[in-house]
Design a protein around this motif. Structure first.
Motif, short mmCIF file in Angstrom:
data_model
loop_
_atom_site.label_atom_id
_atom_site.label_comp_id
_atom_site.label_asym_id
_atom_site.label_seq_id
_atom_site.Cartn_x
_atom_site.Cartn_y
_atom_site.Cartn_z
N SER A 11 0.82 -1.21 0.00
CA SER A 11 0.00 0.00 0.00
C SER A 11 0.85 1.26 0.00
O SER A 11 0.38 2.34 -0.41
N VAL A 12 2.10 1.16 0.47
CA VAL A 12 3.01 2.33 0.52
C VAL A 12 4.30 2.00 -0.21
O VAL A 12 5.39 2.44 0.18
N ALA A 13 4.20 1.24 -1.30
CA ALA A 13 5.39 0.70 -1.96
C ALA A 13 6.23 1.73 -2.69
O ALA A 13 7.43 1.52 -2.89
N ASP A 14 5.63 2.85 -3.10
CA ASP A 14 6.37 3.86 -3.86
C ASP A 14 5.76 5.23 -3.58
O ASP A 14 4.71 5.33 -2.93
N PRO A 15 6.39 6.31 -4.05
CA PRO A 15 5.89 7.65 -3.76
C PRO A 15 4.44 7.86 -4.19
O PRO A 15 3.66 8.52 -3.48
N GLU A 16 4.07 7.33 -5.35
CA GLU A 16 2.68 7.50 -5.81
C GLU A 16 1.70 6.85 -4.85
O GLU A 16 0.67 7.42 -4.52
#
Length: 404
Positions: free
Chosen positions: A12-17
């Motif tokens: 759910s928080v894998a990358d900036p997007e």
């Protein structure tokens, strides 16, 4: 207005997007009128990468230092999410597990929560801020950083919901709890609600999400859980202490698990203390034994079969071979190519014939049963590993769980 603890897993928080999308969802929850506390896991596969990095630099990997290393992933995610929230005009404060008041025992890599002193988190909420807490971490009674183990972020979120008096939303990469794995049975249905007892049995049978420790904590303390998707934001599955209605399905779900292996010790002398010696040795080595079957004694000897995590098979066989020599057993065999298929449903308690239907269905499809274990609301069968998906599919259909 209420208080919601929202937990976001690594995907759910894998990358900036993804982090910005989570921040937007938290902001919308605030605009709805609810206070929000957020718990986050490390980004993506960062925990696995840290474990791999540790293995590259150290053979000993002391538990204290491993906990310090692994919990860094969650701290990174909390700071980044707070920055994204500030950009949306929301005052957010990041907290480590120790700052959030999580006091644990001294067991590194798999610490247990002893107490939650959530005063700082509560004060942040009362000030109109959004606390963002690093999941799966705390501080031990010896003042060391501790890691709660895999799935510990779920437990962190449930514990905060209990301490602060709110509900708990667990956001993950699936949209709820399904009647079975939709990757195996595409017509599996998402359940709108399931009881704590049924969910615990499904977790014990191999259902990977939510974490079993979190469900146990929630049941003990009466915290309502809502398992939801962080990608679609649609309503998911509520896990509560409410029993199903009389007209609900007899079986709620079917779970397949191919992560176990079977060990059999043959020619065991049938006398008091033998089983105790065997399973005490496994327990002392932290081997988690699941299903156990002992044959009827003939001529004073018997066979004992049990299942263990496949990752522990080599260690388990070595222990059992040593104990076999001590107690005078004939031999030890093992089988890594097995699977456990389990049916779970509170309706089993009042509906006879469930076991018969299970056995008939598997027999009709040519699937042999190697071991059987039951509880009031669960039936588990060990089958050949290659038959796991077929067994799940035919049982799912036999009990009317396929989507219309």
């Amino acid at each position: 207005m209420g208080l919601v603890v929202q937990k976001f897993g690594g995907t759910s928080v894998a990358d900036p997007e993804r982090i910005r999308e989570v921040a937007d969802h938290v902001a919308r929850t605030r605009r709805r009128g609810d206070d929000v506390v957020v718990v986050v896991s490390a980004m993506g596969k960062e925990t696995d990468e840290l474990l791999h990095l540790a293995a590259q630099v150290s053979k000993t990997r002391p538990g204290r230092e491993m906990d310090m290393l692994i919990t860094a992933g969650e701290r990174k995610a909390t700071a980044l999410l707070c920055m994204a929230l500030h950009d949306l005009g929301i005052h957010a404060d990041s907290f480590t597990g120790s700052q959030a008041g999580f006091l644990t025992d001294t067991n590194h890599m798999n610490a247990k929560i002893l107490e939650v002193r959530a005063d700082r988190v509560r004060a942040a909420v009362e000030a109109g801020h959004v606390p963002v807490v690093g999941g799966a971490q705390g501080v031990s009674t010896a003042h060391d950083v501790t890691f709660l183990g895999r799935g510990g972020s779920d437990t962190t979120a449930v514990a905060l919901a209990e301490a602060l008096g709110g509900v708990c939303e667990l956001y993950t990469d699936v949209s709820g709890v399904f009647t079975t794995d939709p990757r195996v049975v595409p017509v599996a249905r998402r359940m709108a609600q399931i009881s704590f007892d049924e969910m615990l049995e499904m977790c014990a049978a191999g259902c990977p999400k939510p974490a079993m420790r979190a469900v146990e904590f929630a049941r003990t303390h009466g915290v309502k859980l809502h398992v939801r998707s962080a990608f679609t934001w649609e309503p998911g599955t509520w896990i509560t202490d409410e029993e199903p209605d009389m007209e609900d399905a007899i079986v709620s779900g079917v779970v397949g698990d191919d992560s176990e292996a079977k060990v059999t010790i043959t020619g065991v002398p049938d006398r008091p203390g033998v089983s105790a010696a065997l399973f005490r040795a496994l327990a002392d080595a932290d081997v988690n034994v699941d299903m156990i079957v002992q044959n009827v004694s003939e001529a004073g000897i018997t066979d004992i079969s049990f299942t263990v995590p496949a990752d522990n098979l080599g260690e388990s066989v070595a222990i059992v071979e040593r104990v076999a020599g001590e107690i005078g057993a004939k031999g030890v065999t093992s089988d890594a190519s097995i699977a456990k298929v389990s049916l779970v449903g509170a309706g089993m308690k009042t509906n006879p014939g469930v076991a018969a239907t299970v056995f008939e269905t598997l027999a009709t499809n040519g699937i042999n049963i190697e071991m059987i274990s039951t509880s009031a609301i669960r039936i588990s069968c060990v089958v050949a590993g290659e038959a796991c998906d077929q067994a799940v599919a035919v049982l799912h259909r036999a009990f009317g769980l396929d989507a219309a």
